[in-house]
Design a protein around this motif. Structure first.
Motif, PDB file in Angstrom:
ATOM      1  N   GLU A   1       0.801  -1.230   0.000  1.00 14.74           N
ATOM      2  CA  GLU A   1       0.000   0.000   0.000  1.00 14.74           C
ATOM      3  C   GLU A   1       0.835   1.282   0.000  1.00 14.74           C
ATOM      4  O   GLU A   1       0.373   2.322  -0.483  1.00 14.74           O
ATOM      5  CB  GLU A   1      -0.949   0.002   1.199  1.00 14.74           C
TER       6      GLU A   1
ATOM      7  N   ALA B   1      -5.393   1.824  -6.736  1.00 12.69           N
ATOM      8  CA  ALA B   1      -5.695   0.812  -7.749  1.00 12.69           C
ATOM      9  C   ALA B   1      -7.191   0.853  -8.041  1.00 12.69           C
ATOM     10  O   ALA B   1      -8.004   0.685  -7.131  1.00 12.69           O
ATOM     11  CB  ALA B   1      -5.282  -0.582  -7.289  1.00 12.69           C
TER      12      ALA B   1
ATOM     13  N   ASN C   1     -11.563  -4.613  -6.193  1.00 15.17           N
ATOM     14  CA  ASN C   1     -12.183  -3.662  -5.277  1.00 15.17           C
ATOM     15  C   ASN C   1     -13.531  -4.174  -4.767  1.00 15.17           C
ATOM     16  O   ASN C   1     -13.957  -3.823  -3.668  1.00 15.17           O
ATOM     17  CB  ASN C   1     -12.344  -2.292  -5.949  1.00 15.17           C
TER      18      ASN C   1
ATOM     19  N   GLN D   1      -8.505  -0.761  -2.228  1.00  8.33           N
ATOM     20  CA  GLN D   1      -7.489  -0.318  -3.171  1.00  8.33           C
ATOM     21  C   GLN D   1      -7.606   1.171  -3.502  1.00  8.33           C
ATOM     22  O   GLN D   1      -6.705   1.739  -4.111  1.00  8.33           O
ATOM     23  CB  GLN D   1      -7.575  -1.155  -4.451  1.00  8.33           C
TER      24      GLN D   1
ATOM     25  N   GLY E   1      -4.175  -5.185  -9.634  1.00  9.92           N
ATOM     26  CA  GLY E   1      -4.885  -5.186  -8.372  1.00  9.92           C
ATOM     27  C   GLY E   1      -4.106  -5.898  -7.282  1.00  9.92           C
ATOM     28  O   GLY E   1      -3.107  -6.586  -7.539  1.00  9.92           O
ATOM     29  N   TYR E   2      -4.581  -5.779  -6.041  1.00 11.77           N
ATOM     30  CA  TYR E   2      -3.881  -6.363  -4.902  1.00 11.77           C
ATOM     31  C   TYR E   2      -3.621  -7.865  -5.027  1.00 11.77           C
ATOM     32  O   TYR E   2      -2.554  -8.335  -4.613  1.00 11.77           O
ATOM     33  CB  TYR E   2      -4.664  -6.104  -3.617  1.00 11.77           C
TER      34      TYR E   2
END
Length: 382
Positions: free
Chosen positions: A263, A288, A294, A301, A331-332
């Motif tokens: 992050e 993001a 999300n 994000q 994305g994460y």
């Protein structure tokens, strides 16, 4: 970017994508009853499926209208409120069922609780994060219960009393340093975050003229809830149940700190001299806009806006463009996998950090104090 009007935000249909995480519960039950290849469903769904959906659905750069009233967020809030009862029921059933399940060998049992840790870490702690930021006593208690179920209750104190105040400065253990691999970051934060959370709560009590052992210290609640969870695990599953419970908690914490790592990796606030730092801005968190992840992570994000306006509920978090906040390439789910391979992570992210520095801080020529957290501590930290 398009602003979604409040009446449309309030519709059930708009909130339903954020309920997709509930699909992990039947997957966990299926895996427990069948073992074998079904044990892979939980990690594959959280990392693989949502990464695939990100590729299909693309970016979501629309923002909900900020004048949407709290009453219009009911269908979003309810999933975060229901999560703890559902998670503790699943965890309790698994603790009772799995130690007695003859069709599962020892490796399968621990693999299943790895999946349980994905549920309680990827989703559970994330929901706890949302709940701990709210004013409602019910929501804060639910957040505490979720954190206690993975024996990481101090995260609330560390996050609210340390991270949000000192992100991007040497005072914040969770701000990953430039070129710091996750495997160095993880043991560091496990130690430093516990220490900084305790010191922050004791300092707050001291400012009120109270000793650390005063009943208002939240650590009494943390310890009691965590002890209750350990006793529950032992009562339901015996010693094997306790081991499985501790394992899922460890997996959950690993998931949390992987997210913490990505992050803010390499992002630092300008040191203004004499222990003063610039205010937190959207540029100090990675953003993001990937749509599906999300949904899974209830807009976590959109982290740039969360740090800029920490009291915003997740449906109202805004996304930012490249001019205001640095953007993650994926994305994460994919980024956390990359973080587990430090050479791949550095090859992916270091060029983005250097571009961020050129964009926002072209006048800074010596980054070594920022890279190694050698700048002075913020003045209030002394």
């Amino acid at each position: 970017m398009t602003t979604i009007p409040a009446p449309r935000v309030a519709r059930l249909a708009s909130a339903l994508p954020f309920w997709l995480s509930l699909g992990m519960f039947p997957l966990a039950i299926l895996a427990a009853l069948n073992g074998g290849w079904t044990l892979a469903l939980l990690p594959l769904s959280s990392w693989g499926l949502f990464s695939l959906l990100d590729a299909i659905t693309g970016l979501n750069e629309d923002n909900a209208a900020l004048d949407t009233p709290d009453s219009g967020l009911f269908w979003y809030r309810i999933v975060t409120i229901l999560w703890f009862p559902l998670q503790i029921l699943l965890l309790g059933w698994l603790l009772w069922y799995v130690p007695r399940a003859d069709h599962l060998d020892t490796v399968e049992k621990f693999a299943l609780f790895f999946g349980m840790g994905v549920i309680s870490g990827t989703i559970g702690i994330n929901y706890a994060h949302e709940l701990m930021h709210q004013k409602s006593a019910l929501e804060r208690w639910l957040g505490d219960l979720l954190l206690a179920s993975v024996l990481y209750s101090h995260f609330r104190s560390e996050h609210l009393r340390v991270h949000h105040l000192w992100v991007g400065t040497p005072r914040d253990p969770v701000t990953a340093r430039y070129n710091e691999g996750f495997h160095r970051f993880f043991p560091r934060v496990l130690v430093q975050c516990r220490r900084s959370a305790w010191k922050a709560e004791c300092a707050m009590l001291a400012r009120r003229g109270l000793p650390w052992w005063h009943r208002s210290n939240p650590y009494w609640r943390y310890w009691a809830l965590q002890l209750a969870m350990v006793v529950l695990a032992l009562a339901l599953g015996g010693w094997l149940g306790l081991l499985l419970f501790l394992w899922q908690g460890g997996v959950a914490v690993w998931q949390l700190e992987l997210v913490n790592y990505i992050e803010h990796y390499g992002l630092t606030r300008r040191h203004m001299g004499e222990g003063k730092y610039e205010h937190v801005l959207p540029r100090h968190s990675w953003n993001a806009a990937h749509r599906a992840s999300n949904w899974l992570l209830i807009n976590l994000q959109r982290h740039s806006d969360h740090h800029y306006k920490p009291d915003r509920r997740f449906p109202l978090l805004q996304t930012y463009g490249q001019d205001d906040a640095p953007q993650l390439p994926y994305g994460y789910p994919l980024m956390t996998l990359a973080a587990m391979i430090p050479p791949l992570w550095r090859r992916t992210m270091n060029p983005h950090v250097r571009a961020w520095r050129r964009q926002f801080y072209p006048d800074i020529t010596d980054w070594k104090p920022y890279n190694k957290a050698l700048n002075p501590m913020p003045r209030a930290a002394h």
